[in-house]
Design a protein around this motif. Structure first.
Motif, PDB file in Angstrom:
ATOM      1  N   THR A 406      -3.661   1.576  -2.938  1.00 36.84           N
ATOM      2  CA  THR A 406      -3.791   1.862  -1.550  1.00 36.84           C
ATOM      3  C   THR A 406      -3.208   3.136  -1.400  1.00 36.84           C
ATOM      4  O   THR A 406      -2.103   3.562  -2.277  1.00 36.84           O
ATOM      5  CB  THR A 406      -3.208   0.738  -0.869  1.00 36.84           C
ATOM      6  N   PHE A 407      -3.540   3.887  -0.507  1.00 32.79           N
ATOM      7  CA  PHE A 407      -3.153   5.168  -0.185  1.00 32.79           C
ATOM      8  C   PHE A 407      -2.872   5.463   1.224  1.00 32.79           C
ATOM      9  O   PHE A 407      -3.683   4.848   2.255  1.00 32.79           O
ATOM     10  CB  PHE A 407      -4.207   6.419  -0.325  1.00 32.79           C
ATOM     11  N   PHE A 408      -1.663   5.970   1.564  1.00 31.61           N
ATOM     12  CA  PHE A 408      -0.974   6.154   2.998  1.00 31.61           C
ATOM     13  C   PHE A 408      -1.676   7.604   3.622  1.00 31.61           C
ATOM     14  O   PHE A 408      -1.995   8.574   2.887  1.00 31.61           O
ATOM     15  CB  PHE A 408       0.244   6.137   3.023  1.00 31.61           C
ATOM     16  N   VAL A 409      -2.344   7.295   4.679  1.00 37.21           N
ATOM     17  CA  VAL A 409      -2.477   8.476   5.646  1.00 37.21           C
ATOM     18  C   VAL A 409      -1.831   8.798   6.791  1.00 37.21           C
ATOM     19  O   VAL A 409      -1.831   7.550   7.648  1.00 37.21           O
ATOM     20  CB  VAL A 409      -4.293   8.431   5.930  1.00 37.21           C
ATOM     21  N   SER A 616      -2.601   5.090   8.753  1.00 34.61           N
ATOM     22  CA  SER A 616      -3.677   4.337   8.364  1.00 34.61           C
ATOM     23  C   SER A 616      -3.409   4.299   6.925  1.00 34.61           C
ATOM     24  O   SER A 616      -2.646   4.861   6.462  1.00 34.61           O
ATOM     25  CB  SER A 616      -4.800   5.081   8.717  1.00 34.61           C
ATOM     26  N   MET A 617      -4.238   3.510   6.362  1.00 32.44           N
ATOM     27  CA  MET A 617      -4.264   3.293   4.911  1.00 32.44           C
ATOM     28  C   MET A 617      -5.783   3.234   4.370  1.00 32.44           C
ATOM     29  O   MET A 617      -6.626   2.807   5.142  1.00 32.44           O
ATOM     30  CB  MET A 617      -3.744   1.903   4.427  1.00 32.44           C
ATOM     31  N   ILE A 618      -5.887   3.593   2.995  1.00 33.56           N
ATOM     32  CA  ILE A 618      -7.085   3.467   2.275  1.00 33.56           C
ATOM     33  C   ILE A 618      -6.771   2.481   1.320  1.00 33.56           C
ATOM     34  O   ILE A 618      -5.918   2.524   0.410  1.00 33.56           O
ATOM     35  CB  ILE A 618      -7.521   4.912   1.716  1.00 33.56           C
ATOM     36  N   HIS A 619      -7.704   1.580   1.276  1.00 31.25           N
ATOM     37  CA  HIS A 619      -7.787   0.342   0.328  1.00 31.25           C
ATOM     38  C   HIS A 619      -9.132   0.386  -0.671  1.00 31.25           C
ATOM     39  O   HIS A 619      -9.942   0.790  -0.289  1.00 31.25           O
ATOM     40  CB  HIS A 619      -7.545  -0.896   0.727  1.00 31.25           C
ATOM     41  N   VAL A 620      -8.611   0.459  -2.125  1.00 30.10           N
ATOM     42  CA  VAL A 620      -9.540   0.661  -2.838  1.00 30.10           C
ATOM     43  C   VAL A 620      -9.787  -0.324  -3.874  1.00 30.10           C
ATOM     44  O   VAL A 620      -8.769  -1.074  -4.498  1.00 30.10           O
ATOM     45  CB  VAL A 620      -9.342   2.117  -4.022  1.00 30.10           C
ATOM     46  N   TYR A 621     -10.997  -1.009  -4.054  1.00 29.16           N
ATOM     47  CA  TYR A 621     -11.298  -2.018  -5.040  1.00 29.16           C
ATOM     48  C   TYR A 621     -12.760  -1.438  -6.014  1.00 29.16           C
ATOM     49  O   TYR A 621     -13.805  -1.978  -5.442  1.00 29.16           O
ATOM     50  CB  TYR A 621     -11.756  -3.575  -4.227  1.00 29.16           C
TER      51      TYR A 621
END
Length: 925
Positions: A406-409, A616-621
């Protein structure tokens, strides 16, 4: 119906829990106290039913204490007994007072000791309102066994609840609770109470109804079936939970050997509330059990290891409570430092001593300034290269949302979308994208040089907005690219889940069927409005991260491999050639077990969870993250992320994550319940239903895309919603209530600004020509819903009065019909890739329009004349009504009569890319 419906209140229904005897009637005269009973269709809101039942008892018993003579006795069918019988079951699943306490209140009422009963009821109401004891009870109202509970109620520390699943006696339960109090230490940061249930069914009921439960201790002595008089809705929900975890029912669990029974219950609880930690307390052979059970349970204990369990429970909650970056911000604000970097506002330097802007510190507070520092000063972690507190905060967010990374934006999901596009897409890659997605996706495609192949959502012409893209349309476009020999060019598909208007896809099904056609397809799910969904057992299944996890688990099974090979025999000829499209469209496609799961989700945390604006967040799978995506993603992240991020936004993201892990289920369930209350209030109120109409799934989703078919599933109960969200291709987010307002005589924009906002201060995000969208969120209160209903009633009265006063002799205003919503026309030939498939070169058109010599401004009237002459004018830029924020025109698109007709009657006040004075920007021929 509520989770505990009328059947619960039947005379023959009784608990087999702590109550010594069933609560039965007391003879007396009738009263005039308003009834507590639920009408048909009340939402599945146990928290509200519990609260209302205790509040009602307090009101009713107070009438008995202070009322008239005829109110001084209880009749056999008095509503008090219905409420007590409901609470007899409900309280089994909550800590603190319990069934025995309810029985004690009933016994006092039977004996006519109304004042003592009122004191005890008031104690419960006080805790429900404040989580702590508010009024000191009189000595005569307290029994010796209650003093421990009263001491707990005075404790200000954060409180959570722990579920124990084991069939026990009342004496055992008392001993367990006494041991927990004995182990409590003043130095502990948290305190907890036990909820003790005897069966697997009761365990599922408890975690579904009690959001305070944050840990479960399973002891192998539990039975399978509940003996509680539960409603049909709750029993069906329990069966659905068992089935989703792999066992068909609690009856199936009861037939399993002991270890498998424990595993089956663990799987069920994990599927319902994955944020809950599971612990096993067993007797003999725990060394052998530990190796088999570690994937389900955090730890395995012997029954006598109460201290270790106690310490583990507190330690785990401390991990959930931890906010590493917010803690670092607090520490930085408290530490004296010398500021010699380029940020005058840091430590309040340019503010505190100012003669002119001291009100900034007065309004926002000094802590805001003390927490400011330069990103390059070394005082705090760097967002662009996190290695300490920010990295840990992002890792905790990944855990909370079920992501691998997960990355914060800090500048919104618009930027998050651009980061993902740039990381995964190269020039001339084809991106299949919903034409009605947010404008940031279209801008990202332009920046990357990819070619968009626009997918058309079905139009809802009667309400002037679009729905979602049917899966059959997505599959058909993929098959078209395969037939043209261009499937290798298709890189990514982007869809909005859920849409602004609350239409929700089934990501698991969409991804599975698309991967069956193209096994390396990348998915970007724009979940700007759906971040809350990860914290409810029903809505979670339709989030991108949860769907990716289930697909990964499914791909590993032998059953999936066999099903794939069987279907492959039907879909391919012997030489490996795919059969006709009809065969592929008629089946639910099964992807290859070797397909790669590459799933990304962008979320506007600030829209539906706790965060400052732009958080916001970016979630990665992504199974190919290290090999294919990590380095380009980091480059894209640095391209679009400021080197001076707002630390307050980052802190709020860290705190918002803590909140949803500890109380997200409670907040989301309340959000959904309150929205259902609003819809039902409008549907039932005689005046409101004459003026407004609540749009349901029957209005917003075509019948062929609804298998369960209920208009508002949650109104029927949690189980009905669960089935719909499991089986229907598209569903409606219950927290979004779209109201059709045609009968008011005003358009949506006027209703929003002139009536809701200016007159009553009610704020809404979105309207269409004849609809208004109301959204509940985790901050919505029952008082806010009551106020909105009051406002709608006043407005309905006003609109009816205007209609009545209108002179019938005068001609009635003629409503201008809304033209059909326009589909994407086409890219002009010079920007289209070919004449067969829909993708085109948006980037080339955009940069041509950057040259002044290549663009002219044309008024709507002249543009219509050109179209009527058979010309095909081409848009030079994006034309985007806001909200909802998707472009009606993009660079390189042919302008058609349908688009001009739509724009001519559009009542949105803010249209990006269109100048009402100059007209449209059009590429010169």
């Amino acid at each position: 119906m509520s989770l505990f419906d009328e059947a619960l209140e039947a005379a023959g229904a009784r608990s087999t829990g702590e109550t010594a005897e069933p609560i039965d009637e007391a003879p007396a005269a009738p009263t005039q106290i308003p009834p507590l009973r639920r009408g048909p269709g009340m939402p599945s809101s146990t928290w509200r039913l519990r609260s209302d039942a205790w509040e009602y008892l307090r009101f009713a018993v107070k009438r008995l204490v202070h009322g008239s003579e005829e109110d001084g006795e209880l009749s056999a069918d008095h509503e008090i007994w219905h409420g007590l019988r409901a609470l007899e079951t409900i309280e089994m699943y909550w800590a603190g007072f319990g069934q025995r306490y309810v029985a004690g209140v009933a016994d006092l009422l039977r004996r006519g000791e109304f004042e003592t009963a009122l004191d005890r009821i008031g104690r419960v109401v006080g805790r429900l309102r404040t989580s702590q004891l508010t009024d000191e009870p009189s000595d005569g109202a307290v029994e010796e066994g209650e003093r421990g509970e009263l001491e707990e109620d005075r404790d200000p520390r954060p409180r959570f609840e722990v579920l124990i699943v084991d069939e026990t006696t009342a004496a055992d339960r008392d001993a367990i609770r006494a041991e927990a109090r004995r182990l409590r230490n003043p130095a502990d940061d948290f305190i907890y109470d036990y909820v003790i249930v005897p069966s697997a069914d009761d365990a599922v009921a408890a975690v579904l109804t009690n959001p305070n439960i944050l840990a479960v201790v399973v002891r192998p002595g539990f039975i399978a079936r509940t003996k509680q008089p539960l409603s049909r809705d709750l029993l069906e929900a329990i069966a659905l939970a068992h089935g989703e975890a792999g066992s068909r029912s609690s009856a199936a669990i009861s037939a399993l050997p002991s270890v498998r029974r424990v595993l089956a219950l663990a799987d069920t609880l994990n599927s319902v509330r994955p944020e809950i930690d599971l612990y096993l307390m067993a007797g003999a052979h725990i060394e052998d059990l530990a190796g088999a059970l570690t994937k389900r349970f955090r730890r395995v204990f012997r029954r006598e290891d109460h201290l270790e369990l106690h310490l583990s429970l507190l330690r785990r909650i401390s991990h959930l409570y931890d906010t590493p970056f917010f803690g670092a911000i607090q520490e930085h604000a408290r530490r004296p430092v010398g500021v010699f970097h380029a940020l005058p506002v840091a430590r309040g330097g340019s503010v505190v001593g100012s003669k002119w802007i001291g009100d900034l510190a007065e309004f926002y507070g000094l802590n805001l300034l003390l927490a400011e520092t330069s990103a390059t000063s070394g005082g705090l972690d760097s967002l662009l290269a996190p290695v300490r507190t920010l990295k840990k905060a992002q890792d905790l967010a990944a855990r909370a949302f079920g992501a691998k990374h997960t990355f914060f934006v800090t500048n919104g999901t618009s930027t998050a979308n651009k980061i993902v596009h740039q990381a995964l897409v190269s020039p001339n890659d084809v991106v299949m994208v919903d034409r009605n997605c947010h404008k940031s996706h279209h801008h990202a495609i332009m920046l990357t040089g990819a070619r968009p192949a626009y997918l058309e959502a079905y139009p809802l012409n009667d309400f002037a907005f679009y729905g979602a893209v049917p899966l059959s349309r997505i599959k058909q476009l993929l098959l078209d690219y395969r037939a043209a020999g261009r499937l290798d060019e298709v890189r990514m598909i982007t869809l909005t889940n859920c849409t602004f208007d609350g239409i929700v896809y089934d990501p698991e099904r969409v991804m599975a069927e698309c991967l069956a056609i193209k096994p390396d397809l990348v998915f970007l799910w724009d979940e700007a409005w759906f971040a809350f969904a990860a914290f409810h057992p029903v809505t979670r299944r339709r989030t991108a991260m949860a769907a990716a996890k289930r697909l990964e688990e499914r791909f590993r099974t032998a059953e999936h491999e066999a099903a794939y090979e069987e279907q492959r025999q039907r879909l391919f000829d012997e030489d490996g050639t795919p059969k006709a499209d009809e065969a592929w469209l008629s089946e639910r496609l099964i992807p290859s077990p070797r397909a790669r799961l590459r799933v990304y989700a962008t979320q506007s945390t600030h829209k539906t969870l706790t965060s400052l604006r732009q958080g916001s967040m970016i979630h990665v799978y992504d199974q190919d993250w290290v090999r294919e995506a990590e380095e380009p993603f980091q480059e894209a992240y640095m391209t679009h992320t400021t080197t001076s991020p707002n630390y307050q936004i980052l802190s709020s993201l860290d705190l918002g994550r803590r909140q949803v892990e500890l109380e997200g289920y409670e907040l989301v369930q309340r959000q959904l319940d309150l929205a259902t209350s609003l819809s039902q209030a409008i549907a039932r109120h005689p005046l409101l239903r004459r003026t407004f109409r609540v749009l349901t799934a029957h209005d917003l989703i075509p019948a062929e895309l609804r298998e369960v078919g209920r208009p508002m599933p949650l109104r029927d109960g949690l189980a009905t919603m669960w089935r719909a969200w499991t089986h229907d291709e598209l569903v409606i987010d219950p927290s979004r209530i779209t109201i059709e307002i045609s009968r008011t005589g005003v358009d949506g924009d006027t209703f929003k600004h002139d009536h809701l906002m200016d007159r009553y201060g009610v704020q809404v995000n979105k309207t269409s020509r004849n609809t208004v969208l109301f959204m509940t969120n985790i901050g919505t209160s029952r008082s806010a819903i009551a106020y909105l209903i009051e406002v709608l009633v006043k407005l309905a009265e006003r609109f009816e009065e205007i209609q009545e006063q209108r002179d019938a002799a005068l001609p009635q205003p003629v409503e201008v019909p809304m033209p059909p919503l326009p589909d994407f026309s086409a890219f002009a030939p010079e920007y289209a890739t070919d004449a067969v498939l829909p993708d085109g070169d948006l980037r080339a058109a955009f940069f041509r329009a950057q040259r002044r010599s290549g663009v002219e401004h044309v008024s709507p009237t002249e543009l219509r004349e050109r179209v009527d002459r058979g010309e095909q004018p081409v848009s030079a830029g994006f034309v985007t009504p806001y909200p909802p924020g998707f472009p009606v025109l993009v660079p390189g698109q042919v302008i058609t009569r349908e688009i001009l007709d739509f724009m001519a009657v559009l009542d949105t006040r803010e249209i990006h890319g269109y100048d009402a004075v100059k007209g449209y920007r059009v590429l010169r021929t």
